[in-house]
Design an enzyme around this catalytic site. Sequence first.
Site, PDB file in Angstrom:
ATOM      1  CG  ASP A  32      -1.996   0.840   0.758  1.00  0.00           C
ATOM      2  OD1 ASP A  32      -3.098   0.436   0.714  1.00  0.00           O
ATOM      3  OD2 ASP A  32      -1.984   2.316   1.172  1.00  0.00           O
ATOM      4  CG  HIS A 102      -8.448  -3.396  -2.297  1.00  0.00           C
ATOM      5  ND1 HIS A 102      -9.682  -2.278  -2.986  1.00  0.00           N
ATOM      6  CD2 HIS A 102      -8.630  -2.645  -1.037  1.00  0.00           C
ATOM      7  CE1 HIS A 102      -9.704  -1.494  -2.823  1.00  0.00           C
ATOM      8  NE2 HIS A 102      -9.355  -1.429  -1.173  1.00  0.00           N
ATOM      9  CG  HIS A 104      -6.831  -3.051   2.847  1.00  0.00           C
ATOM     10  ND1 HIS A 104      -6.128  -1.846   3.059  1.00  0.00           N
ATOM     11  CD2 HIS A 104      -7.660  -2.947   2.272  1.00  0.00           C
ATOM     12  CE1 HIS A 104      -6.741  -0.718   2.604  1.00  0.00           C
ATOM     13  NE2 HIS A 104      -8.300  -1.201   1.985  1.00  0.00           N
TER      14      HIS A 104
HETATM   15  P1  5GP Z   1      -9.443   1.403  -0.034  1.00  0.00           P
HETATM   16  O1  5GP Z   1      -9.720   2.865   1.350  1.00  0.00           O
HETATM   17  O2  5GP Z   1     -10.726   1.322  -0.765  1.00  0.00           O
HETATM   18  O3  5GP Z   1     -10.028  -0.039   0.892  1.00  0.00           O
HETATM   19  O4  5GP Z   1      -8.295   1.033   0.128  1.00  0.00           O
HETATM   20  C1  5GP Z   1      -7.533   1.264  -1.262  1.00  0.00           C
HETATM   21  C2  5GP Z   1      -5.779   1.631  -0.644  1.00  0.00           C
HETATM   22  O5  5GP Z   1      -5.305   1.422  -1.868  1.00  0.00           O
HETATM   23  C3  5GP Z   1      -5.777   2.901   0.223  1.00  0.00           C
HETATM   24  O6  5GP Z   1      -4.848   2.055   1.512  1.00  0.00           O
HETATM   25  C4  5GP Z   1      -4.684   3.217  -0.366  1.00  0.00           C
HETATM   26  O7  5GP Z   1      -3.566   4.527   0.485  1.00  0.00           O
HETATM   27  C5  5GP Z   1      -4.579   2.765  -1.543  1.00  0.00           C
HETATM   28  N1  5GP Z   1      -3.379   3.267  -2.378  1.00  0.00           N
HETATM   29  C6  5GP Z   1      -4.598   4.298  -3.280  1.00  0.00           C
HETATM   30  N2  5GP Z   1      -3.688   4.557  -4.312  1.00  0.00           N
HETATM   31  C7  5GP Z   1      -2.805   4.101  -4.783  1.00  0.00           C
HETATM   32  C8  5GP Z   1      -1.577   3.373  -5.187  1.00  0.00           C
HETATM   33  O8  5GP Z   1      -2.002   4.429  -6.438  1.00  0.00           O
HETATM   34  N3  5GP Z   1      -0.327   2.958  -4.968  1.00  0.00           N
HETATM   35  C9  5GP Z   1      -0.518   1.912  -3.788  1.00  0.00           C
HETATM   36  N4  5GP Z   1       0.284   1.006  -4.023  1.00  0.00           N
HETATM   37  N5  5GP Z   1      -1.455   2.177  -3.293  1.00  0.00           N
HETATM   38  C10 5GP Z   1      -2.970   2.799  -2.736  1.00  0.00           C
END
Ligand code: 5GP
Length: 116
Positions: A32, A102, A104
Site C-alpha cells: 500500500d 482488494h 488489506h
Molecule cells: P480502500 O480505502 O478502498 O479500502 O483501500 C484503497 C487503498 O489503496 C488505500 O489503503 C490506499 O492507500 C491505497 N492506494 C491508493 N492509491 C494507491 C497507489 O497508487 N498505489 C498503491 N500501492 N496503493 C494505493
Amino acid sequence: MNDANCLFCRIIRKEIPAKIAYEDENILAFHDISPQAPVHVLVIPKKHYVSLDELGEGEKNLAGELLFRIRELARSLGLAQNGYRVVNNRGPQGGQTVFHLHFHLLGGRQMTWPPG
Ligand code: 5GP
Ligand code: ZN
C-alpha cells in the site's frame, strides 16, 4: 476485462509503479502506498471486480485463491506467528475508496478493536 481508468487495473498493467509482493495469473499483491501498519499489502484479482458484491457462482475458486494467497503472504512476510488483520472495505459506508476489489493484509503491530 480490465477497466481503462481504474487505478488498480493500471497497476496490474504496470502503467503505475507499485512494490509487488506476489504475482500470478489471477492475483497481484503489492504494498500500500500509505501503509497503516509496518506491513500493509493489498491483494487483488487481476480481473476487474468493483467489490465482493460482484463475485458470482463462477468466482468461488477465485475467492478461495485470494484468501489462500493472503494466508501464504502473511506467512512469507513473517506475520503468521504474532498475527495479522485482513480487511475488505466494501462500498462508501464500508470505507472503500478504490473501486477494484482488494483485501488489506495488515501486520507488524498490535491492532485495536473496534475499527474506526
Ligand atoms: P480502500 O480505502 O478502498 O479500502 O483501500 C484503497 C487503498 O489503496 C488505500 O489503503 C490506499 O492507500 C491505497 N492506494 C491508493 N492509491 C494507491 C497507489 O497508487 N498505489 C498503491 N500501492 N496503493 C494505493
Ligand atoms: Zn480495476
